[in-house]
Design an enzyme around this catalytic site. Structure first.
Site, PDB file in Angstrom:
ATOM      1  N   VAL A 100       0.862  -1.192   0.000  1.00 50.77           N
ATOM      2  CA  VAL A 100       0.000   0.000   0.000  1.00 50.77           C
ATOM      3  C   VAL A 100       0.897   1.241   0.000  1.00 50.77           C
ATOM      4  CG1 VAL A 100      -1.817   1.245   1.234  1.00 50.77           C
ATOM      5  CG2 VAL A 100      -1.707  -1.247   1.372  1.00 50.77           C
ATOM      6  N   THR A 101       0.931   1.953  -1.092  1.00 50.90           N
ATOM      7  CA  THR A 101       1.713   3.204  -1.127  1.00 50.90           C
ATOM      8  C   THR A 101       0.930   4.280  -1.871  1.00 50.90           C
ATOM      9  OG1 THR A 101       2.850   2.915  -3.259  1.00 50.90           O
ATOM     10  CG2 THR A 101       3.890   1.892  -1.348  1.00 50.90           C
ATOM     11  N   VAL A 102       1.160   5.521  -1.467  1.00 56.84           N
ATOM     12  CA  VAL A 102       0.590   6.667  -2.184  1.00 56.84           C
ATOM     13  C   VAL A 102       1.724   7.684  -2.329  1.00 56.84           C
ATOM     14  CG1 VAL A 102      -1.125   8.540  -2.090  1.00 56.84           C
ATOM     15  CG2 VAL A 102      -1.746   6.236  -1.328  1.00 56.84           C
ATOM     16  N   ARG A 108      -3.380  12.016   0.986  1.00 56.06           N
ATOM     17  CA  ARG A 108      -4.515  12.645   1.671  1.00 56.06           C
ATOM     18  C   ARG A 108      -5.567  13.212   0.723  1.00 56.06           C
ATOM     19  NH1 ARG A 108      -1.433  10.242   4.096  1.00 56.06           N
ATOM     20  NH2 ARG A 108      -0.458  10.732   6.084  1.00 56.06           N
ATOM     21  N   ARG A 109      -5.770  12.500  -0.376  1.00 58.15           N
ATOM     22  CA  ARG A 109      -6.882  12.868  -1.260  1.00 58.15           C
ATOM     23  C   ARG A 109      -7.887  11.725  -1.346  1.00 58.15           C
ATOM     24  NH1 ARG A 109      -4.299  14.948  -6.868  1.00 58.15           N
ATOM     25  NH2 ARG A 109      -2.461  16.024  -6.029  1.00 58.15           N
ATOM     26  N   GLY A 110      -7.720  10.736  -0.495  1.00 61.36           N
ATOM     27  CA  GLY A 110      -8.679   9.640  -0.466  1.00 61.36           C
ATOM     28  C   GLY A 110      -8.336   8.473  -1.391  1.00 61.36           C
ATOM     29  N   LEU A 111      -7.094   8.437  -1.950  1.00 59.68           N
ATOM     30  CA  LEU A 111      -6.757   7.321  -2.862  1.00 59.68           C
ATOM     31  C   LEU A 111      -6.707   5.998  -2.106  1.00 59.68           C
ATOM     32  CD1 LEU A 111      -4.060   8.770  -5.294  1.00 59.68           C
ATOM     33  CD2 LEU A 111      -6.505   8.428  -5.639  1.00 59.68           C
ATOM     34  N   TYR A 141      -5.068   2.061   9.977  1.00 62.84           N
ATOM     35  CA  TYR A 141      -5.976   1.021   9.482  1.00 62.84           C
ATOM     36  C   TYR A 141      -7.175   0.702  10.382  1.00 62.84           C
ATOM     37  CZ  TYR A 141      -2.425   0.603   5.964  1.00 62.84           C
ATOM     38  OH  TYR A 141      -1.562   0.894   4.942  1.00 62.84           O
ATOM     39  N   PHE A 422       5.242  -9.191   5.542  1.00 62.57           N
ATOM     40  CA  PHE A 422       4.836  -8.933   4.159  1.00 62.57           C
ATOM     41  C   PHE A 422       4.389  -7.491   4.003  1.00 62.57           C
ATOM     42  CE2 PHE A 422       0.200  -9.006   4.948  1.00 62.57           C
ATOM     43  CZ  PHE A 422       0.172  -9.637   6.175  1.00 62.57           C
TER      44      PHE A 422
HETATM   45  C1  LIG Z   1      -0.372   5.632   4.424  1.00 62.14           C
HETATM   46  C2  LIG Z   1      -0.768   6.019   3.014  1.00 62.14           C
HETATM   47  C3  LIG Z   1      -0.951   4.746   2.215  1.00 62.14           C
HETATM   48  C4  LIG Z   1      -2.073   6.854   3.054  1.00 62.14           C
HETATM   49  O1  LIG Z   1      -2.546   7.120   1.743  1.00 62.14           O
HETATM   50  P1  LIG Z   1      -3.536   8.360   1.403  1.00 62.14           P
HETATM   51  O2  LIG Z   1      -4.043   8.160   0.034  1.00 62.14           O
HETATM   52  O3  LIG Z   1      -2.851   9.622   1.744  1.00 62.14           O
HETATM   53  O4  LIG Z   1      -4.721   8.126   2.438  1.00 62.14           O
HETATM   54  P2  LIG Z   1      -6.219   8.673   2.270  1.00 62.14           P
HETATM   55  O5  LIG Z   1      -6.187  10.084   1.795  1.00 62.14           O
HETATM   56  O6  LIG Z   1      -7.035   7.711   1.483  1.00 62.14           O
HETATM   57  O7  LIG Z   1      -6.669   8.623   3.776  1.00 62.14           O
HETATM   58  C5  LIG Z   1      -7.600   7.650   4.238  1.00 62.14           C
HETATM   59  C6  LIG Z   1      -7.782   7.899   5.706  1.00 62.14           C
HETATM   60  O8  LIG Z   1      -6.607   7.499   6.428  1.00 62.14           O
HETATM   61  C7  LIG Z   1      -6.109   8.596   7.181  1.00 62.14           C
HETATM   62  N1  LIG Z   1      -4.641   8.487   7.133  1.00 62.14           N
HETATM   63  C8  LIG Z   1      -3.892   8.380   6.040  1.00 62.14           C
HETATM   64  N2  LIG Z   1      -2.610   8.290   6.374  1.00 62.14           N
HETATM   65  C9  LIG Z   1      -2.549   8.337   7.714  1.00 62.14           C
HETATM   66  C10 LIG Z   1      -1.490   8.305   8.665  1.00 62.14           C
HETATM   67  N3  LIG Z   1      -0.221   8.192   8.286  1.00 62.14           N
HETATM   68  N4  LIG Z   1      -1.806   8.375   9.967  1.00 62.14           N
HETATM   69  C11 LIG Z   1      -3.084   8.505  10.384  1.00 62.14           C
HETATM   70  N5  LIG Z   1      -4.136   8.546   9.512  1.00 62.14           N
HETATM   71  C12 LIG Z   1      -3.853   8.464   8.213  1.00 62.14           C
HETATM   72  C13 LIG Z   1      -6.639   9.823   6.516  1.00 62.14           C
HETATM   73  O9  LIG Z   1      -6.710  10.898   7.427  1.00 62.14           O
HETATM   74  C14 LIG Z   1      -8.003   9.363   6.047  1.00 62.14           C
HETATM   75  O10 LIG Z   1      -8.919   9.352   7.125  1.00 62.14           O
HETATM   76  P3  LIG Z   1     -10.503   9.522   6.861  1.00 62.14           P
HETATM   77  O11 LIG Z   1     -10.807   8.934   5.514  1.00 62.14           O
HETATM   78  O12 LIG Z   1     -11.103   8.760   7.976  1.00 62.14           O
HETATM   79  O13 LIG Z   1     -10.721  10.990   6.893  1.00 62.14           O
HETATM   80  C15 LIG Z   1       0.327   6.875   2.367  1.00 62.14           C
HETATM   81  O14 LIG Z   1       0.565   7.985   3.158  1.00 62.14           O
HETATM   82  C16 LIG Z   1       1.653   6.160   2.136  1.00 62.14           C
HETATM   83  O15 LIG Z   1       1.914   5.694   1.054  1.00 62.14           O
HETATM   84  N6  LIG Z   1       2.573   6.077   3.136  1.00 62.14           N
HETATM   85  C17 LIG Z   1       3.872   5.420   2.995  1.00 62.14           C
HETATM   86  C18 LIG Z   1       3.792   3.940   2.848  1.00 62.14           C
HETATM   87  C19 LIG Z   1       3.047   3.276   3.975  1.00 62.14           C
HETATM   88  O16 LIG Z   1       3.170   3.647   5.133  1.00 62.14           O
HETATM   89  N7  LIG Z   1       2.249   2.240   3.615  1.00 62.14           N
HETATM   90  C20 LIG Z   1       1.487   1.526   4.576  1.00 62.14           C
HETATM   91  C21 LIG Z   1       2.197   0.236   4.862  1.00 62.14           C
HETATM   92  S1  LIG Z   1       1.240  -1.189   4.674  1.00 62.14           S
END
Ligand SMILES: CC(C)(COP(=O)(O)OP(=O)(O)OC[C@H]1O[C@@H](n2cnc3c(N)ncnc32)[C@H](O)[C@@H]1OP(=O)(O)O)[C@@H](O)C(=O)NCCC(=O)NCCS
Length: 422
Positions: A100-102, A108-111, A141, A422
């Site tokens: 899972v990466t963004v 923070r755009r809901g992807l 999560y 994993f």
């Molecule tokens: C973590 C990650 C996947 C989030 O992706 P994103 O597209 O920015 O997340 P979204 O915009 O869809 O956010 C979904 C929800 O999660 C929350 N959220 C996202 N990242 C968060 C974080 N680091 N800490 C706390 N909450 C977080 C958002 O506030 C949002 O909450 P809501 O929908 O209840 O308002 C991204 O920041 C990332 O790639 N991080 C680095 C890699 C990583 O940590 N991967 C996870 C390992 S399995």
């Protein structure tokens, strides 16, 4: 979210997949997301091999407005594969979410929310009763119904002359040193036996096989430092192994354990004795079960220091009756549980009727005895947390009598251990 974003699933089994710019871009995106270097061609071939072996489903989001090469690299990635989880009473299909990466440009755009929500719907449609993941951060999560359900300790063990195991019965097995290149069949046997007997054990993704044959995924080259000790049980069959490297530290050396897998308590202790017997090294660091028999097998338990106990496997219950019927129950009796779920998959009340270690679990319109959310149900699922602790944390509600009944039914050993990353 704009219309310029395309959500697509890769076909890794297609001919020519390794030359597909989107496949290359997808791999580049996860390497970037997890702060690693760009993949070599040989690495990409190996990755494709294991992703195909696991039947991984890899989804990405591409930004059609990105210029040149950037256009082939997705701005978000998400993957799943299906293996099995040992619940303590049965082996159930587990939907393993990973990669899972963004991209920083699209966070923070809901992807991730959209990818996760759609992915869990796909798991339900595929009739998989629960999903699992491991998390790089602690607060992401829960909102999707996941909770930490196992922990893994990190140890620093003094293996100088202070390390001594108590007298114990011996079964005639022995530890042999093995070569990563040719030992894979023995290690695969140990992994299968461990999975069979260990609550919380997960079927391992195929990259473990490549790594234990000597391929270093981080360095993208042959791992020439990896060493193996394999324990052969009294019948000559492998029942444990430890994969480790040794690093010189000044006058001494430190043993780093990378993988420690056993199917019996004797194998676990024999492999610890083996690690302690490595000359020139007086410290062993590495992972261990949160509930570790080594503590009680040592003459001086203080040689074993726990440096941290991070959460490891997160569980998300999707199908409450199937998941609860597959887990062990520790008393006979009946109870109505009402589960709330922000995504709806596990919402509703079920009657649990336990007898002889297993339960029948059916939807009911009866008044609930106990209420909890799906996240808390996930945390309790493998027995790492007791009902009473969750009740005192305000996460399970009911009368004292009902909570006592729930605890009697649900709490019991063995404590879970998941050593798959994993
Ligand atoms: C973590 C990650 C996947 C989030 O992706 P994103 O597209 O920015 O997340 P979204 O915009 O869809 O956010 C979904 C929800 O999660 C929350 N959220 C996202 N990242 C968060 C974080 N680091 N800490 C706390 N909450 C977080 C958002 O506030 C949002 O909450 P809501 O929908 O209840 O308002 C991204 O920041 C990332 O790639 N991080 C680095 C890699 C990583 O940590 N991967 C996870 C390992 S399995």
């Amino acid at each position: 979210m704009t219309d310029d974003l395309r959500f697509e699933t890769l076909d890794l089994h297609a001919e020519g997949a390794s030359d597909d710019p989107r496949v290359r871009g997808w791999l580049d995106a996860i390497m970037r997301g997890f702060l690693q270097g760009r993949p070599t061609d040989a690495f990409r071939e190996k990755w494709l091999l294991v992703a195909r072996a696991d039947d991984a489903v890899n989804r990405g989001v591409w930004d059609a407005t990105a210029p040149g090469m950037a256009g082939a690299v997705p701005v978000a990635t998400f993957a799943h594969l299906t293996k099995t989880l040992n619940t303590g009473a049965a082996s159930v299909p587990a939907w393993m979410i990973t990669d899972v990466t963004v991209a920083p440009t699209h966070r923070r755009r809901g992807l991730m929310r959209r990818l996760m929500t759609e992915n869990l719907e796909a798991a339900v449609a595929a009739d998989v009763p629960l999903a699992v993941l491991t998390a790089s951060e602690g607060a992401i999560y829960q909102r999707f119904g996941f909770a930490p359900a196992t922990r893994e300790a990190r140890l620093r063990v003094d293996t100088s002359s202070r390390f001594r195991l108590r007298e114990r019965p011996h079964d005639g097995g022995r530890v042999v040193m093995a070569d990563p290149g040719s030992s894979w069949p023995a290690l695969a046997t140990v992994n299968a036996r461990h999975h069979e007997v260990t609550r919380g054990a997960l079927g391992r993704p195929a990259y473990y096989g490549e790594w234990l044959r000597g391929y270093d995924w981080e360095e993208q080259s042959e791992d020439r430092r990896l060493r193996l000790g394999v324990r052969l049980g009294p019948d000559g069959e492998p029942d444990g192994y430890v994969a480790y490297t040794v690093k010189e530290e000044g006058d001494s050396a430190e043993v780093k354990v990378h993988d420690f897998v056993t199917a019996t308590g004797t194998a676990h202790l024999d492999l610890w004795q083996f690690l302690a017997d490595i000359d020139l090294a007086e410290v062993v660091v590495g992972p261990a079960p949160a509930s570790d028999p080594l503590v009680h097998a040592l003459v001086d338990h203080r040689v074993r220091r726990v440096t941290s106990v991070p959460d490891h496997l997160w569980v998300r219950i999707l199908d409450v009756p199937r998941s609860l019927e597959a887990r062990p129950w520790f008393a006979d009796g009946t109870l109505v549980l009402e589960v709330s779920d922000p995504l709806g998959h596990a919402d509703g009340a079920v009657r649990v009727t336990a007898s002889g270690g297993r339960a029948s679990v059916v939807p009911t319109a009866d008044e609930p005895d106990v209420t909890l959310d799906v996240e808390t149900l996930g945390a309790l699922y493998l027995g790492d947390v007791a009902v009473d602790l969750m009740a005192r944390a305000g996460r399970v509600a009911g009368t004292d009598e009902a909570l006592g009944r729930f605890a009697a039914l649900a709490d019991g050993s063995p404590s879970p251990h998941c050593n798959t990353h994993f």
